[in-house]
Motif scaffolding. Structure first.
Motif, PDB file in Angstrom:
ATOM      1  N   ARG A 146       9.406  48.941  14.530  1.00  0.00           N
ATOM      2  CA  ARG A 146       9.402  48.938  13.062  1.00  0.00           C
ATOM      3  C   ARG A 146       8.055  49.435  12.524  1.00  0.00           C
ATOM      4  N   TRP A 147       6.976  48.970  13.114  1.00  0.00           N
ATOM      5  CA  TRP A 147       5.647  49.367  12.644  1.00  0.00           C
ATOM      6  C   TRP A 147       5.421  50.868  12.849  1.00  0.00           C
ATOM      7  N   ASN A 178      10.880  45.246  18.905  1.00  0.00           N
ATOM      8  CA  ASN A 178      11.398  45.526  17.566  1.00  0.00           C
ATOM      9  C   ASN A 178      10.305  45.522  16.507  1.00  0.00           C
ATOM     10  N   ARG A 179       9.330  44.649  16.640  1.00  0.00           N
ATOM     11  CA  ARG A 179       8.203  44.656  15.690  1.00  0.00           C
ATOM     12  C   ARG A 179       7.393  45.936  15.844  1.00  0.00           C
ATOM     13  N   HIS A 185       8.661  53.014  10.747  1.00  0.00           N
ATOM     14  CA  HIS A 185       9.135  52.737   9.381  1.00  0.00           C
ATOM     15  C   HIS A 185       8.691  53.800   8.389  1.00  0.00           C
ATOM     16  N   ARG A 221      19.034  43.767  12.182  1.00  0.00           N
ATOM     17  CA  ARG A 221      19.103  42.505  11.435  1.00  0.00           C
ATOM     18  C   ARG A 221      20.543  42.053  11.335  1.00  0.00           C
ATOM     19  N   SER A 275      15.615  44.075  13.415  1.00  0.00           N
ATOM     20  CA  SER A 275      15.146  42.704  13.206  1.00  0.00           C
ATOM     21  C   SER A 275      13.659  42.685  13.561  1.00  0.00           C
ATOM     22  N   ARG A 276      13.002  41.635  13.198  1.00  0.00           N
ATOM     23  CA  ARG A 276      11.581  41.514  13.531  1.00  0.00           C
ATOM     24  C   ARG A 276      11.397  40.589  14.735  1.00  0.00           C
ATOM     25  N   SER A 277      12.495  40.322  15.435  1.00  0.00           N
ATOM     26  CA  SER A 277      12.398  39.441  16.591  1.00  0.00           C
ATOM     27  C   SER A 277      12.047  40.269  17.818  1.00  0.00           C
TER      28      SER A 277
END
Length: 129
Positions: A91-92, A87-88, A95, A26, A81-83
């Motif tokens: 993160r999932w 990255n999504r 995390h 981020r 970041s969630r971009s």
């Protein structure tokens, strides 16, 4: 804004290198500086002094603290970041500390097999061999 984030990883590992290239932090965290653990750097010396086996996991240095292996993956996931799909997904998956601890060993095992198949020698920063 935090201090610089530094990722110390095996630059000859195709998985590690690709992960390091794809992960995006981020804006509030800043830029991620990548350090190849196969080069004799101050960062690798710090990892070695801390007793961390770089062949067993990557290291994230953030705000003066070293995060190792699954913990490094989890912190990177939380800071990403969630971009972008990668990255999504990262993160999932990572995390959760529990999920990161469960998934990291098999991923590390696959990495070891691939490196052996490619004829790459371990970094052996702790002089175990």
């Amino acid at each position: 804004m935090t201090d610089e984030a530094v990722l110390i990883y095996d630059g000859e590992c195709p998985f590690c290198a690709r992960y390091a290239q794809l992960v995006r932090l981020r804006d509030s965290v800043g830029k991620l500086r990548l350090v190849n653990a196969r080069e004799n750097t101050e960062e690798l010396k710090e990892v070695t002094r801390a007793g961390l086996d770089i062949d067993g996991g990557m290291v994230l240095k953030l705000n003066g603290r070293l995060y190792y292996g699954s913990e490094a993956m989890q912190v990177l996931a939380l800071l990403s970041s969630r971009s972008g799909l990668f990255n999504r997904l990262n993160r999932w998956i990572f995390h959760s500390p529990r999920r990161a601890r469960l998934l990291y060993p098999p991923l590390r095992g696959i990495r070891s097999l691939v490196l052996k198949g490619l004829g790459r020698k371990p970094i052996d920063n702790l002089d175990k061999r």
